[in-house]
Enzyme design. Structure first.
Site, short mmCIF file in Angstrom:
data_model
loop_
_atom_site.label_atom_id
_atom_site.label_comp_id
_atom_site.label_asym_id
_atom_site.label_seq_id
_atom_site.Cartn_x
_atom_site.Cartn_y
_atom_site.Cartn_z
N CYS A 88 0.68 -1.24 -0.17
CA CYS A 88 0.14 -0.25 -0.22
C CYS A 88 1.05 1.00 -0.22
O CYS A 88 0.40 2.84 0.11
CB CYS A 88 -1.26 0.27 1.15
SG CYS A 88 -1.93 -1.34 1.03
N HIS B 215 -3.37 7.09 2.15
CA HIS B 215 -3.78 5.45 1.57
C HIS B 215 -5.68 5.39 2.08
O HIS B 215 -5.40 5.91 3.81
CB HIS B 215 -3.14 4.77 2.09
CG HIS B 215 -2.81 3.24 2.01
ND1 HIS B 215 -3.88 2.31 0.65
CD2 HIS B 215 -3.14 2.18 2.94
CE1 HIS B 215 -4.43 1.48 0.83
NE2 HIS B 215 -3.87 1.58 2.55
N ASN C 76 -10.47 -0.61 0.46
CA ASN C 76 -8.83 -0.37 0.80
C ASN C 76 -8.24 -1.06 -0.58
O ASN C 76 -8.51 -2.62 -0.95
CB ASN C 76 -7.73 -1.78 1.61
CG ASN C 76 -6.90 -1.39 1.46
OD1 ASN C 76 -6.20 -1.16 0.92
ND2 ASN C 76 -6.18 -1.80 2.53
N1 ACO Z 1 -17.90 -8.54 11.52
C1 ACO Z 1 -18.44 -8.31 13.11
N2 ACO Z 1 -17.19 -8.98 13.38
C2 ACO Z 1 -16.32 -8.85 13.08
C3 ACO Z 1 -15.30 -8.80 11.87
C4 ACO Z 1 -16.57 -8.44 10.82
N3 ACO Z 1 -15.71 -8.54 9.77
N4 ACO Z 1 -14.01 -9.00 11.87
C5 ACO Z 1 -13.83 -9.03 13.10
N5 ACO Z 1 -14.68 -9.33 13.55
C6 ACO Z 1 -14.56 -9.54 15.14
C7 ACO Z 1 -13.42 -9.92 16.08
O1 ACO Z 1 -13.28 -11.52 15.57
C8 ACO Z 1 -13.33 -9.82 16.99
O2 ACO Z 1 -13.91 -10.61 17.88
P1 ACO Z 1 -13.61 -11.16 19.29
O3 ACO Z 1 -13.61 -10.22 19.85
O4 ACO Z 1 -14.72 -12.12 19.83
O5 ACO Z 1 -12.44 -11.70 18.87
C9 ACO Z 1 -13.52 -7.76 16.93
O6 ACO Z 1 -15.13 -8.26 15.67
C10 ACO Z 1 -12.91 -6.78 17.49
O7 ACO Z 1 -12.19 -6.83 16.39
P2 ACO Z 1 -11.07 -6.27 16.80
O8 ACO Z 1 -9.55 -7.42 15.64
O9 ACO Z 1 -10.73 -5.08 18.27
O10 ACO Z 1 -11.11 -4.98 15.65
P3 ACO Z 1 -11.06 -3.38 15.30
O11 ACO Z 1 -11.57 -2.46 16.22
O12 ACO Z 1 -9.35 -4.12 15.24
O13 ACO Z 1 -10.71 -3.16 13.57
C11 ACO Z 1 -9.73 -4.22 11.39
C12 ACO Z 1 -10.07 -4.43 12.63
C13 ACO Z 1 -10.68 -3.23 10.76
C14 ACO Z 1 -9.60 -5.26 11.29
C15 ACO Z 1 -8.57 -2.97 12.19
O14 ACO Z 1 -8.19 -4.00 12.99
C16 ACO Z 1 -8.44 -2.49 10.95
O15 ACO Z 1 -8.95 -1.88 9.78
N6 ACO Z 1 -7.20 -2.92 11.00
C17 ACO Z 1 -5.90 -2.39 9.84
C18 ACO Z 1 -6.03 -3.07 8.58
C19 ACO Z 1 -5.63 -3.07 7.64
O16 ACO Z 1 -5.77 -1.08 7.25
N7 ACO Z 1 -5.44 -3.18 6.72
C20 ACO Z 1 -4.03 -3.06 5.45
C21 ACO Z 1 -3.33 -1.68 5.50
S1 ACO Z 1 -2.38 -1.73 3.34
C22 ACO Z 1 -2.00 -3.13 3.19
O17 ACO Z 1 -0.45 -2.68 2.80
C23 ACO Z 1 -2.58 -4.11 2.71
#
Ligand code: ACO
Length: 329
Positions: A112, A252, A282
């Site tokens: 990214c 991004h 994304n």
């Molecule tokens: N729907 C419902 N619940 C979900 C989902 C979903 N789609 N996905 C995860 N959950 C659940 C998890 O299982 C977790 O449940 P648990 O507590 O029972 O285990 C709960 O939601 C909370 O999960 P968290 O990880 O605490 O949620 P968070 O607030 O961190 O959000 C997210 C998750 C959106 C993935 C976030 O961590 C994020 O955006 N991270 C960065 C990701 C990113 O930007 N990646 C790309 C970078 S760029 C590149 O180079 C590709």
């Protein structure tokens, strides 16, 4: 010499996948996706559409805006996190499709951070005086690398492409400064581990779904929130500027909460931030040009504006490029 953007184009496949569609595929909800990520829908390519097709469409639009014939392109740099093939390069495939008969080129990989890295790289070639015109393309069909049974990742990504033409734009305009960083100790936090040399294609790789995006969302989130403001400030400082001088932040589009945290760290209001994650999710290397093109099309960006592009992602990698905007005539 000032080197800047003289044309921009984008492409997204027409098919839209909404959060409500995803509710029928995995255990998730529109409410969860919207509040945790800011994403409402994303575009998904049909199986006969490849990243080079989207990259070609975006490139032709960028050339049209720049009023430049394909033969005038000296160098093509394509960046992608969803490669069409390991080789040949996508630069070669797009070179042929757009008829850029006189161009050299290569692919540049930095997930990214790819678009920021490719734009900075292209500008250096022009600054040396060796070439006059560079085409930079970020293009993705990430949907092919997403495990559609994994709710942790499948809600995040989308397909699309953006391209810019770089040329000399006059003194004090264009790329003013930049900053790039890597921390490979975080390589395992976000990866497509299978299908290449380390884990070649095998039944085992497929069984373990190693050919799909694997992500430690929490750690990537913490990293992104930290670097987005930090690297933008660092690049601004190199140009003798501060966040007070910033007219536009074009980040991004990974997660609305990451973008908001970056704006807060920089002390800028959200009306100075390009945000379209709700429509595209994304799109990795394509997200910055997709957001920038919207600002230009809607005439929200003005001649002389200070614009910070900031990318971050797998590697770990992160970087920012500061531009003084030159209006495209
Ligand atoms: N729907 C419902 N619940 C979900 C989902 C979903 N789609 N996905 C995860 N959950 C659940 C998890 O299982 C977790 O449940 P648990 O507590 O029972 O285990 C709960 O939601 C909370 O999960 P968290 O990880 O605490 O949620 P968070 O607030 O961190 O959000 C997210 C998750 C959106 C993935 C976030 O961590 C994020 O955006 N991270 C960065 C990701 C990113 O930007 N990646 C790309 C970078 S760029 C590149 O180079 C590709």
């Amino acid at each position: 010499m000032g080197v800047g953007i003289v044309g921009i184009g984008t492409a997204v496949p027409p098919r839209i996948l909404t959060n409500f569609d995803l509710e029928k595929m995995v255990d998730t909800s529109d409410e969860w996706i919207t509040t945790r990520t800011g994403i409402k829908e994303r575009h998904i390519a049909d199986s006969n559409v490849n990243p080079s097709d989207l990259g070609t469409e975006a490139s032709l639009k960028a050339l049209e805006m720049a009023k430049i014939a394909p033969e005038e392109i000296d160098l093509i740099i394509v960046t992608s996190a969803s490669l069409e093939m390991i080789f040949p390069s996508m630069a070669a495939i797009i070179q042929d499709k757009i008829g850029a008969k006189n161009a050299g080129g290569f692919d540049l990989l930095s997930a990214c951070t790819g678009f920021v890295s490719a734009l900075i790289t292209g500008a250096q070639f022009i600054k040396t005086g060796d070439v006059k015109t560079v085409l930079v393309v970020g293009t993705e069909v990430l949907s092919r690398f997403v495990d559609w049974e994994d709710r942790n990742t499948c809600v995040l990504f989308g397909d699309g492409a953006g391209a810019v033409v770089l040329k000399e734009v006059g003194e004090n305009y264009g790329l003013l400064s930049w900053s790039l960083h890597l921390d490979g100790s975080g390589a395992d936090l976000l990866a497509i581990p299978g299908g290449c040399a380390r884990n070649p294609c095998s039944e085992e790789v497929i069984k373990n779904k190693l050919h799909y995006i694997k992500m430690n969302g929490k750690e990537v989130f913490k990293f992104s929130v930290r670097v987005i403001g930090e690297v933008t400030e660092e690049a601004l400082l190199k140009a003798g500027l501060s966040s007070k001088d910033l007219n536009w932040l074009v980040p991004h589009q990974a997660n609305i909460r990451i973008i908001e945290a970056g704006a807060e760290r920089l002390g800028i209001s959200l009306d100075k931030v390009a945000i379209n994650i709700q429509k595209y999710g994304n799109t990795s290397t394509a997200s910055i040009p997709l957001a920038l093109e919207e600002l230009i099309r809607e005439k929200r960006i003005k001649d002389g504006d200070i614009v910070a592009l900031v990318g971050f992602g797998a590697g770990l990698s992160w970087g920012s490029a500061i531009l003084r905007w030159k209006n495209i005539e």
